[in-house]
Motif scaffolding. Structure first.
Motif, mmCIF file in Angstrom:
data_model
loop_
_atom_site.group_PDB
_atom_site.id
_atom_site.type_symbol
_atom_site.label_atom_id
_atom_site.label_comp_id
_atom_site.label_asym_id
_atom_site.label_seq_id
_atom_site.Cartn_x
_atom_site.Cartn_y
_atom_site.Cartn_z
ATOM 1 N N THR A 23 0.836 -1.206 0.000
ATOM 2 C CA THR A 23 0.000 0.000 0.000
ATOM 3 C C THR A 23 0.869 1.253 0.000
ATOM 4 O O THR A 23 0.587 2.222 -0.713
ATOM 5 N N ALA A 24 1.933 1.226 0.789
ATOM 6 C CA ALA A 24 2.829 2.384 0.857
ATOM 7 C C ALA A 24 3.579 2.575 -0.455
ATOM 8 O O ALA A 24 3.712 3.694 -0.963
ATOM 9 N N ILE B 1 2.918 10.700 -2.920
ATOM 10 C CA ILE B 1 3.379 11.338 -1.671
ATOM 11 C C ILE B 1 4.901 11.414 -1.572
ATOM 12 O O ILE B 1 5.425 12.008 -0.631
ATOM 13 N N GLY B 2 5.626 10.833 -2.535
ATOM 14 C CA GLY B 2 7.072 10.924 -2.554
ATOM 15 C C GLY B 2 7.740 10.032 -1.512
ATOM 16 O O GLY B 2 7.081 9.399 -0.675
ATOM 17 N N GLU C 91 8.261 6.919 3.603
ATOM 18 C CA GLU C 91 9.056 6.607 4.800
ATOM 19 C C GLU C 91 8.244 6.844 6.071
ATOM 20 O O GLU C 91 8.275 6.039 7.007
ATOM 21 N N LYS C 92 7.507 7.950 6.090
ATOM 22 C CA LYS C 92 6.688 8.263 7.258
ATOM 23 C C LYS C 92 5.591 7.224 7.449
ATOM 24 O O LYS C 92 5.318 6.774 8.577
ATOM 25 N N GLU C 93 4.967 6.821 6.350
ATOM 26 C CA GLU C 93 3.885 5.834 6.453
ATOM 27 C C GLU C 93 4.419 4.485 6.908
ATOM 28 O O GLU C 93 3.802 3.803 7.737
#
Length: 465
Positions: free
Chosen positions: A209-210, A217-218, A223-225
């Protein structure tokens, strides 16, 4: 009684003659391409039993099904249990709604295959061009009624089918003039090898999904997700090392294979490496076919569409010079018919989104000038004598395959020329008393303004070009 204001349901559209003609132009190219590759036409009913549709699209999909009330006196069949708050919240209407509008073309196709498995010739190749319905919230580019153009082959796991899907995609786009496109391809098991390379942190679904959001979202967003879903910074760094494999299709395959070894993916892990082997086989087929548009084919390791459904190669098409989402997608599935009691039937297919293709062609002004023209020649009507004289001519034009019409009323030529111009009719054929006496006609090209005196044989030759 006051006049009723006319309206149509939200999420549906009327299509005028010009738009229908342009849509038929798109349908025609898609249909001819599908048939060229051996796909046979199939149609399934607008209505399906709810038992066929429910549970096939996930909980969200079930909420978007259009349920159809049973006809006749059904109210007496409703019980208090049917009207519970829980049933109403889930839109469950037992005994009241047992049918639904077709949500897509894939599930009805699976149902058809199972019901006709003893008479079909496998591998079975079919295409469908039909409308589907979804109770979605209407917005730009999202409708409650829209067409899908599907092509699927079931009963074989040969990767020749995947290669031919690439060929069909490329041929349709080229014929439509959409040359600035990218056909993206990936494999479900390549993504599975990514997960293995990260050491099993988090879950596969979270990872996929990420990855699928990378273009939106770049890297920082991904990375944040991933951090929020339990992936360590080291695992995320390894992921982007794998995603950075560059080069053309063949080079990326080799580099990713080496990167998997470096990342610790076991070489004897059939699941981890089968994806790369399959993609290499598709590439080899395309080379053998003489495919010459590899610059439009991208091995996109971030492509992760429909992973709960697809099991092998997956596809998506992006038109590069239009701000538009994907115009086509698809992939391989290993259990299409399992829900209907016939497990293990492998297949692969894809679908074109006609509405998005139309918007791309419209924005880029790629529709041919005559795409919206249904009449090629208007025969002018001078008077009653002229009308009687040109009716046999009108018949001859039509017998020769020239779409023609006679202006139904005798009148001023200005009005008739205006009619032809507004309808986009390119030619007007005139025969007044002088031309009739000379056995000739005047053929006027409204595009160039040129007018010539011709015999009927010369008129036919000109219009049949």
């Amino acid at each position: 009684m006051s006049a009723q204001k006319p309206s149509i349901p939200r999420g549906t559209r009327d299509f005028g003659p010009a738009v229908v003609a342009r849509r038929n132009y798109i349908f025609g190219i898609i249909r001819r391409t599908f048939e060229k590759f051996g796909y046979a036409p199939l149609e399934t009913p607008t209505l399906e039993n709810l038992s066929v549709l429910t549970g096939k699209y996930g909980e969200e999909g079930d909420q978007l099904l259009f349920k159809v009330l049973n006809s006749g006196d059904f109210a007496k069949d409703i019980t208090p249990e049917d009207l519970t708050a829980e049933n109403r919240s889930k839109r469950i209407l037992p005994k009241v709604a047992e049918k639904g509008l077709r949500y897509d073309l894939t599930v009805p196709f699976a149902r058809y295959v199972v019901m006709n498995r003893n008479t079909l010739v496998f591998p079975f190749k079919r295409y469908q061009i039909q409308p589907v319905w979804r109770a979605d919230r209407p917005q730009r580019g999202r409708y409650r009624e829209f067409y899908q153009c599907d092509a699927d082959v079931v009963g074989t796991d040969s990767l020749l089918c995947e290669a031919e899907i690439v060929l069909m995609m490329s041929e349709v786009l080229t014929q439509l003039g959409l040359t600035e496109h990218t056909i993206k391809i990936n494999h479900r098991r390549v993504l599975g090898a990514f997960y293995q390379a990260l050491g099993g942190e988090g879950t596969e679904v979270d990872l996929f999904t990420a990855i699928d959001k990378l273009d939106k979202i770049g890297r920082e967003g991904v990375e944040k997700e991933l951090a929020g879903r339990g992936f360590s910074p080291a695992a995320t760094e390894r992921l982007f090392d794998l995603l950075s494999a560059g080069g053309d299709f063949a080079e990326k395959l080799e580099r990713l294979l080496a990167a998997f070894v470096t990342a610790g993916v076991e070489p004897d892990n059939a699941d981890g490496y089968k994806g790369l082997q399959d993609l290499k086989r598709v590439y080899d087929y395309l080379v053998s076919f003489g495919f010459d548009k590899f610059e439009n084919l991208e091995f996109d390791v971030t492509l992760a569409r429909g992973l709960s459904y697809y099991t092998g190669c997956i596809f998506e098409i992006k038109i590069n010079n239009v701000n538009m989402g994907s115009v086509s997608g698809g992939g391989r599935y290993d259990n299409l018919t399992g829900a209907f009691g016939l497990p293990g039937v492998s297949g692969v297919g894809f679908s074109f989104g006609v509405d998005r293709l139309y918007d791309c062609l419209d924005e880029l002004n790629l529709f041919p000038p005559d795409a919206a023209t249904t009449t090629r020649c208007l025969v002018a009507n001078f008077d009653a004598e002229s009308e009687a004289a040109v009716l046999p001519v009108l018949r001859q034009l039509r017998e020769a395959g020239v779409s023609s019409e006679l202006f139904p009323e005798a009148g001023k030529l200005k009005k008739q020329f205006q009619y032809a111009d507004q309808k986009g009719i390119p030619y007007v054929l005139l025969q007044g008393s002088e031309e009739r006496a000379a056995g000739q006609f005047k053929l006027k090209n409204l595009g160039t303004g040129e007018e010539r005196a011709l015999s009927l044989e010369e008129v036919l030759a000109e219009l049949i070009k």
